[in-house]
Write a protein that holds these residues in place. Structure first.
Motif, PDB file in Angstrom:
ATOM      1  N   ALA A  74       0.826  -1.206   0.000  1.00 48.56           N
ATOM      2  CA  ALA A  74       0.000   0.000   0.000  1.00 48.56           C
ATOM      3  C   ALA A  74       0.862   1.258   0.000  1.00 48.56           C
ATOM      4  N   THR A  75       1.898   1.254   0.819  1.00 53.03           N
ATOM      5  CA  THR A  75       2.812   2.399   0.885  1.00 53.03           C
ATOM      6  C   THR A  75       3.453   2.651  -0.463  1.00 53.03           C
ATOM      7  N   HIS A  76       3.894   1.574  -1.114  1.00 53.37           N
ATOM      8  CA  HIS A  76       4.585   1.749  -2.391  1.00 53.37           C
ATOM      9  C   HIS A  76       3.625   2.175  -3.499  1.00 53.37           C
ATOM     10  N   SER A  77       2.415   1.649  -3.497  1.00 53.91           N
ATOM     11  CA  SER A  77       1.443   2.049  -4.523  1.00 53.91           C
ATOM     12  C   SER A  77       1.170   3.552  -4.445  1.00 53.91           C
ATOM     13  N   ARG A  78       0.971   4.048  -3.239  1.00 51.85           N
ATOM     14  CA  ARG A  78       0.718   5.482  -3.052  1.00 51.85           C
ATOM     15  C   ARG A  78       1.958   6.295  -3.443  1.00 51.85           C
ATOM     16  N   ASP A  79       3.140   5.806  -3.111  1.00 51.18           N
ATOM     17  CA  ASP A  79       4.379   6.519  -3.425  1.00 51.18           C
ATOM     18  C   ASP A  79       4.629   6.560  -4.931  1.00 51.18           C
ATOM     19  N   PHE A 138      -3.366   1.895  -5.240  1.00 54.07           N
ATOM     20  CA  PHE A 138      -3.807   3.259  -4.999  1.00 54.07           C
ATOM     21  C   PHE A 138      -4.457   3.734  -6.283  1.00 54.07           C
ATOM     22  N   GLN A 139      -5.707   4.202  -6.197  1.00 49.80           N
ATOM     23  CA  GLN A 139      -6.398   4.717  -7.380  1.00 49.80           C
ATOM     24  C   GLN A 139      -6.495   6.227  -7.302  1.00 49.80           C
ATOM     25  N   GLU A 140      -6.002   6.879  -8.351  1.00 53.46           N
ATOM     26  CA  GLU A 140      -6.060   8.335  -8.450  1.00 53.46           C
ATOM     27  C   GLU A 140      -7.470   8.770  -8.864  1.00 53.46           C
TER      28      GLU A 140
END
Length: 165
Positions: A73-78, A150-152
């Protein structure tokens, strides 16, 4: 073996059409942007799909791991913040660094990433087509899996899958 994977993947894609877990009604017609819904089920759909592929190949099933999920999750957002799909964090961290920071005590075996507008099952299909990403998913030493996204607001989805033992 490739035939088994192909047949299984086609079946999984067919099943994903029954209840896709996403909504593309807000794409405005100009791009194919999937809106994830039923967020609490996305990880389990991916886990079930990965385990079906592993089972067909004679590999043991994996289980979701909270620490690997957190690292994913951290990496997807990053990746979204950096606007590029790559394995290093904006702070220079490697996948190993992120997994350790999340408190995972096992060995990280591999990480798959993707930047797409496609569903998790379409992304899994793309990963299974590449030998490097397929080897991460099918690693016989894997017992734990982390998966997140992570979806923008524009619909772009950043997917991260991590395998560990």
């Amino acid at each position: 073996m490739v035939r088994i994977f192909s047949v299984l993947l086609v079946c999984l894609m067919g099943l994903s059409a029954c209840d896709p877990g996403y909504d593309n009604s807000s794409s405005g017609g100009s791009s194919k942007a999937y809106r994830i819904r039923n967020e609490d089920k996305v990880q389990f759909r991916m886990l079930d799909s990965v385990n079906a592929l592993r089972s067909a190949a004679g590999a043991e099933a994996v289980v979701l791991n909270a620490q690997l999920n957190a690292a994913a999750a951290t990496h997807s957002r990053d990746m979204s913040a950096q606007n590029r799909p790559w394995h290093f964090g904006s702070d220079g961290s490697s996948p190993l660094d992120r997994v350790q920071r999340a408190g995972y005590v096992g060995q990280m075996l591999g990480e798959n990433i993707s930047e797409t507008y496609e569903s998790e099952l379409e992304t899994l299909g793309a990963w299974m087509e590449g030998s490097g990403t397929r080897s991460v998913i099918m690693d016989p030493k894997a017992v734990n899996m982390g998966f997140s996204w992570f979806q923008e607001s524009n619909g772009k989805i950043w997917w991260t899958l991590i395998m560990g033992n």
